[in-house]
Design a protein around this motif. Structure first.
Motif, PDB file in Angstrom:
ATOM      1  N   THR A 454       0.827  -1.200   0.000  1.00  0.00           N
ATOM      2  CA  THR A 454       0.000   0.000   0.000  1.00  0.00           C
ATOM      3  C   THR A 454       0.863   1.252   0.000  1.00  0.00           C
ATOM      4  O   THR A 454       0.527   2.262  -0.633  1.00  0.00           O
ATOM      5  N   ASP A 455       2.001   1.205   0.703  1.00  0.00           N
ATOM      6  CA  ASP A 455       2.873   2.372   0.827  1.00  0.00           C
ATOM      7  C   ASP A 455       3.908   2.477  -0.283  1.00  0.00           C
ATOM      8  O   ASP A 455       4.772   3.355  -0.218  1.00  0.00           O
ATOM      9  N   GLN A 456       3.859   1.594  -1.273  1.00  0.00           N
ATOM     10  CA  GLN A 456       4.882   1.632  -2.310  1.00  0.00           C
ATOM     11  C   GLN A 456       4.815   2.952  -3.062  1.00  0.00           C
ATOM     12  O   GLN A 456       3.764   3.367  -3.527  1.00  0.00           O
ATOM     13  N   SER A 457       5.982   3.603  -3.195  1.00  0.00           N
ATOM     14  CA  SER A 457       6.036   4.919  -3.813  1.00  0.00           C
ATOM     15  C   SER A 457       6.139   4.808  -5.323  1.00  0.00           C
ATOM     16  O   SER A 457       6.704   3.836  -5.845  1.00  0.00           O
ATOM     17  N   PRO A 458       5.632   5.798  -6.062  1.00  0.00           N
ATOM     18  CA  PRO A 458       5.861   5.829  -7.516  1.00  0.00           C
ATOM     19  C   PRO A 458       7.351   5.845  -7.802  1.00  0.00           C
ATOM     20  O   PRO A 458       8.119   6.521  -7.141  1.00  0.00           O
ATOM     21  N   SER A 459       7.772   5.135  -8.827  1.00  0.00           N
ATOM     22  CA  SER A 459       9.202   4.959  -9.080  1.00  0.00           C
ATOM     23  C   SER A 459       9.911   6.249  -9.445  1.00  0.00           C
ATOM     24  O   SER A 459      11.112   6.387  -9.259  1.00  0.00           O
ATOM     25  N   ASN A 460       9.169   7.222  -9.955  1.00  0.00           N
ATOM     26  CA  ASN A 460       9.828   8.450 -10.407  1.00  0.00           C
ATOM     27  C   ASN A 460       9.659   9.599  -9.437  1.00  0.00           C
ATOM     28  O   ASN A 460       9.941  10.738  -9.768  1.00  0.00           O
ATOM     29  N   ALA A 461       9.194   9.314  -8.196  1.00  0.00           N
ATOM     30  CA  ALA A 461       8.921  10.413  -7.274  1.00  0.00           C
ATOM     31  C   ALA A 461      10.188  10.967  -6.660  1.00  0.00           C
ATOM     32  O   ALA A 461      10.368  12.169  -6.536  1.00  0.00           O
TER      33      ALA A 461
END
Length: 574
Positions: A454-461
């Motif tokens: 659920t907490d996985q961040s967008p790869s390009n953030a």
């Protein structure tokens, strides 16, 4: 005997009120679909002595009964015999946390209709006089072989203070209770947590705590937590002093606990989640009541830093709520309209995006929203999970019913709240009235190869700047000493600064600065000392400096009327 007469009088009055409330026929003739989308139809407000009332009495799910899902999907009970499951959260290893909570007891009853509403809402608890399961806990569900069936079930934390939102990062589990964000040491794979938490930051709590649910989301760069704090009233009838730090989304530094108001004027925001492709924060919001069965629509919206969304002075931009005094035309002028209306009184409480899940087209690029269901319309609205398609990071079309069947005539088998994606890519739905978490999966058995937390961040953030991102995206904050100098442009008018605690002289529009105040007795005030419950506060040393915990952002002690208080266990608070 006095209690008998009081109860009889209350019941008789309620019958009369229900009859009067049922006299409105506007709900019968109104097409709620005209209120869905970016430009909803907003009828003239009604001045109601009492709101329209219709509550679905909870009867529960009988053996063999399940919700209804579209063709091509299967639905099953992922976990049953829970105790008011509100939200679901998937960890990086695929374990699922189910947060179960009841509303804090002791809410003051200040108006005659509060008594009536409380009695009517008690019907929605199902009328079971038998022993009640202990709630206010977090249960871990483990599907070891990823076949969609839970193999292990463990109560990870118990005895919490009305928990709702959770987040996980750096071997720390953050829990948003009714009056604080707590940080627990936790390693993936643990089946219980025995260590005491530290108080990351207090949140506005009792004694009123009208909208008690506090949701959490981890920023794409992992630095901040975002916490939702609902209002202390329907439309500021308790006065703005009772709304300090409320009707807002907070930004909290995960290391220091320093907090500020990120956005305000949001009556009861929940379902905080970042768009997995754009990194924009989104939320669903319960709007105000008692303006008629078709006002005010609840909504889904992106959340802009420093923005004001109207509550309590206006709704959907410049539509003024004439009940709020004194009027504030300056605040109305600053109010922005939300992105997408969901129609009136659906009580949206959960939201998750489907990108990267196992959901097939046309459900692979959009948002699922859990609608708890109405109580103040003559015709029910909500009581289902919907899917809203997205394109280019924005809503793009009408919603599709995804999970229905919670209603059975005038009764409710269950009521959906939080939604999420499990470790195999299936949709999970927390049903707080049916005490079940439902799993909706592609009927062909499609799964994703690895869990997506659920907490996985967008790869390009990470590593981007505000100039590189679309409006509303939360970029990593600059390191100390590398930010703009004193001559830089100020924050938007009325908005808080970009770092540190909420300044007393620079609050987002409509937000009253909170004064330091003692906590409500269940979460200790922030300090650098040990708390009575053994929870260490966030005054740890960082690079040789002691970080001071922000002042308690809680309402000032409220003066309660000399009246009974409401033991509100139904969780009704929209």
């Amino acid at each position: 005997m006095n209690r008998f007469f009081r109860t009889s009088a209350l019941a008789s009055t309620a019958v009369i009120i229900l009859a009067l409330a049922g006299c409105s026929d506007e709900g019968d003739n109104f097409d709620v679909s005209t209120q869905i989308g970016p430009d909803p139809v907003l009828p003239e407000p009604q001045n109601q002595l009492l709101p329209d009332l219709k509550v679905a009495e909870v009867v529960g799910w009988q053996e063999g009964e399940t919700p209804t899902v579209p063709e091509g999907f299967s639905v099953s009970a992922y976990a049953a015999e829970l105790a008011n499951p509100r939200t679901v959260h998937t960890l990086p290893n695929g374990d699922v946390l189910v947060v179960q909570g009841k509303a804090p007891a002791g809410k003051p009853l200040e108006r005659p209709k509060d008594y009536i509403r409380g009695w009517i809402m008690s019907l929605s608890k199902g009328g079971d006089d038998g022993p009640q399961k202990e709630s206010n806990l977090i249960t871990l569900l483990r599907d070891s072989d990823r076949d969609g069936t839970v193999d292990e079930r463990h109560d990870l934390l118990t005895g919490l203070n009305s928990p709702f939102g959770v987040a996980f990062a750096d071997n720390t589990l953050y829990v948003a209770a009714a009056d604080a964000i707590l940080a627990y040491p936790y390693e993936l794979g643990q089946n219980e947590i025995s260590e005491d938490p530290r108080v990351l930051t207090p949140l506005p709590g009792g004694p009123i705590n009208h909208h008690w649910t506090k949701d959490l989301a981890l920023s794409p760069d992992g630095r901040f937590l975002y916490a939702s704090v609902g209002s202390n009233s329907n439309a500021a009838e308790r006065g703005m002093e009772a709304e300090k730090g409320r009707a807002a989304i907070w930004q909290v530094d995960r290391e220091t606990g320093a907090a500020r108001i990120f956005a305000s004027g949001l009556r009861n925001p929940n379902g905080l989640t970042f768009h997995p492709e754009t990194g924009v924060l989104w939320t669903v919001v319960n709007e105000r009541d008692e303006l008629g069965p078709n006002l005010v629509p609840d909504y889904m919206t992106s959340v802009q830093d420093g923005a004001f969304y109207g509550w309590p002075w206006s709704y959907f931009g410049d539509h003024v709520d004439e009940r709020v005094h004194p009027p504030r035309p300056d605040m109305v002028e600053q109010s922005i309209a939300p992105d997408y209306s969901l129609s009136s009184h659906v009580a949206a409480l959960g939201m998750t995006f489907s990108m990267g899940s196992a959901m097939p087209e046309p459900f692979a690029n959009g948002a699922f929203v859990g609608e708890h269901g109405s109580w103040n319309r003559t015709n029910f609205n909500g009581y289902k999970v919907i899917y809203i398609p997205f394109e280019n990071g924005r809503p793009a079309g009408m919603p599709v019913d995804m999970v229905t069947g919670f209603l059975d005539g005038d009764s409710a088998r269950g009521r959906p709240v939080g939604v999420g994606i499990d470790g195999t890519g299936a949709l999970l739905v927390a049903d707080d009235a049916g005490n079940t978490v439902w799993r909706v999966a592609p009927a062909d058995g499609t799964t994703i190869p690895q869990p997506i937390a659920t907490d996985q961040s967008p790869s390009n953030a990470a590593g981007t700047t505000s100039e590189d991102l679309p409006p509303g995206v939360v970029a990593p904050a600059p390191e100390a000493g590398s930010g703009p100098d004193a001559g830089a442009a100020p924050a938007p008018s009325g908005a808080a600064g970009t770092t540190g605690r909420l300044p007393a002289d620079a609050n987002p529009p409509g937000v009253i600065p909170a004064e330091p105040a003692p906590a409500n007795g269940q979460t200790p005030p922030a300090s650098t000392s040990e708390t009575p419950n053994g929870a260490a506060t966030g005054g740890e040393a960082t690079d040789g400096e002691t970080v001071t915990q922000p002042a308690q952002q809680q309402i000032a002690p409220a003066v309660q009327p000399e009246a009974a208080v409401e033991d509100n266990q139904s969780g009704e608070q929209n």
